[in-house]
Design a protein around this motif. Structure first.
Motif, mmCIF file in Angstrom:
data_model
loop_
_atom_site.group_PDB
_atom_site.id
_atom_site.type_symbol
_atom_site.label_atom_id
_atom_site.label_comp_id
_atom_site.label_asym_id
_atom_site.label_seq_id
_atom_site.Cartn_x
_atom_site.Cartn_y
_atom_site.Cartn_z
ATOM 1 N N ALA A 36 0.841 -1.193 0.000
ATOM 2 C CA ALA A 36 0.000 0.000 0.000
ATOM 3 C C ALA A 36 0.879 1.246 0.000
ATOM 4 O O ALA A 36 1.982 1.238 0.538
ATOM 5 N N ALA A 37 0.359 2.301 -0.608
ATOM 6 C CA ALA A 37 1.046 3.585 -0.633
ATOM 7 C C ALA A 37 0.179 4.605 0.090
ATOM 8 O O ALA A 37 -1.052 4.491 0.118
ATOM 9 N N VAL A 38 0.826 5.608 0.684
ATOM 10 C CA VAL A 38 0.131 6.664 1.428
ATOM 11 C C VAL A 38 0.692 8.004 0.965
ATOM 12 O O VAL A 38 1.896 8.147 0.772
ATOM 13 N N ARG A 39 -0.205 8.991 0.780
ATOM 14 C CA ARG A 39 0.230 10.340 0.410
ATOM 15 C C ARG A 39 -0.636 11.378 1.108
ATOM 16 O O ARG A 39 -1.722 11.074 1.601
ATOM 17 N N PRO A 44 -0.772 15.925 -3.654
ATOM 18 C CA PRO A 44 -0.811 14.622 -4.310
ATOM 19 C C PRO A 44 0.407 14.296 -5.180
ATOM 20 O O PRO A 44 0.662 13.135 -5.461
ATOM 21 N N LEU A 45 1.172 15.299 -5.576
ATOM 22 C CA LEU A 45 2.372 15.044 -6.376
ATOM 23 C C LEU A 45 3.627 14.965 -5.521
ATOM 24 O O LEU A 45 4.724 14.758 -6.035
ATOM 25 N N GLY A 46 3.461 15.114 -4.217
ATOM 26 C CA GLY A 46 4.592 15.085 -3.302
ATOM 27 C C GLY A 46 5.042 13.674 -2.961
ATOM 28 O O GLY A 46 4.715 12.708 -3.642
ATOM 29 N N SER A 47 5.781 13.569 -1.880
ATOM 30 C CA SER A 47 6.339 12.295 -1.431
ATOM 31 C C SER A 47 5.250 11.295 -1.073
ATOM 32 O O SER A 47 4.152 11.670 -0.671
ATOM 33 N N ARG A 48 5.600 10.034 -1.198
ATOM 34 C CA ARG A 48 4.702 8.941 -0.834
ATOM 35 C C ARG A 48 5.451 7.968 0.057
ATOM 36 O O ARG A 48 6.646 7.774 -0.083
ATOM 37 N N LEU A 49 4.717 7.365 0.940
ATOM 38 C CA LEU A 49 5.259 6.278 1.742
ATOM 39 C C LEU A 49 4.701 4.986 1.178
ATOM 40 O O LEU A 49 3.503 4.910 0.876
ATOM 41 N N VAL A 50 5.537 3.980 1.045
ATOM 42 C CA VAL A 50 5.101 2.692 0.514
ATOM 43 C C VAL A 50 5.398 1.630 1.566
ATOM 44 O O VAL A 50 6.495 1.582 2.119
ATOM 45 N N PHE A 51 4.392 0.810 1.849
ATOM 46 C CA PHE A 51 4.489 -0.234 2.866
ATOM 47 C C PHE A 51 4.266 -1.596 2.234
ATOM 48 O O PHE A 51 3.413 -1.736 1.355
ATOM 49 N N SER A 52 4.982 -2.584 2.721
ATOM 50 C CA SER A 52 4.748 -3.957 2.259
ATOM 51 C C SER A 52 3.357 -4.395 2.694
ATOM 52 O O SER A 52 2.755 -3.806 3.610
ATOM 53 N N ALA A 53 2.850 -5.429 2.051
ATOM 54 C CA ALA A 53 1.518 -5.931 2.400
ATOM 55 C C ALA A 53 1.458 -6.349 3.870
ATOM 56 O O ALA A 53 0.482 -6.060 4.567
ATOM 57 N N GLY A 54 2.501 -6.994 4.370
ATOM 58 C CA GLY A 54 2.520 -7.428 5.768
ATOM 59 C C GLY A 54 2.536 -6.264 6.742
ATOM 60 O O GLY A 54 1.835 -6.278 7.757
ATOM 61 N N ALA A 55 3.342 -5.251 6.439
ATOM 62 C CA ALA A 55 3.410 -4.075 7.318
ATOM 63 C C ALA A 55 2.075 -3.334 7.321
ATOM 64 O O ALA A 55 1.603 -2.895 8.374
ATOM 65 N N TRP A 56 1.451 -3.197 6.153
ATOM 66 C CA TRP A 56 0.163 -2.494 6.072
ATOM 67 C C TRP A 56 -0.913 -3.269 6.828
ATOM 68 O O TRP A 56 -1.711 -2.688 7.563
#
Length: 71
Positions: A36-39, A44-56
Motif C-alpha cells: 500500500a502507498a500513502v500520500r 498529491p504530487l509530493g512524497s509517498r510512503l510505501v508499505f509492504s503488504a505485511g506491514a500495512w
C-alpha cells in the motif's frame, strides 16, 4: 541499495470514509504492487510512503484493535 517505487494510477487513490465531506487535511491510500502507498491529500504530487503488504496489514489490525478497545 535501491528500491523500486511502484507506480500508482491517479484514480487508485482514496480517502477513508471517516474523513467526511470537505475535509482537506487527510491522507490518501492506494493499493500497489506488493502493498500500500500513502500520500498527503493536499500535496498529491509530493512524497509517498510505501508499505509492504505485511506491514500495512499489521498497521490496519493495530488501528482496528485500538478502535475496538482491544488494547
Amino acid at each position: 541499495m535501491s528500491h523500486r517505487i511502484p507506480a500508482v494510477p491517479g484514480d487508485a487513490w482514496f480517502k477513508s470514509s471517516y474523513s467526511g465531506a470537505g475535509t482537506s487535511e487527510c491522507i490518501e491510500t492506494a493499493r500497489c504492487d506488493g502493498g500500500a502507498a500513502v500520500r498527503d491529500s493536499k500535496n498529491p504530487l509530493g512524497s509517498r510512503l510505501v508499505f509492504s503488504a505485511g506491514a500495512w496489514a499489521g498497521f490496519v489490525a493495530a488501528v482496528a484493535d485500538e478502535r475496538l478497545g482491544r488494547r
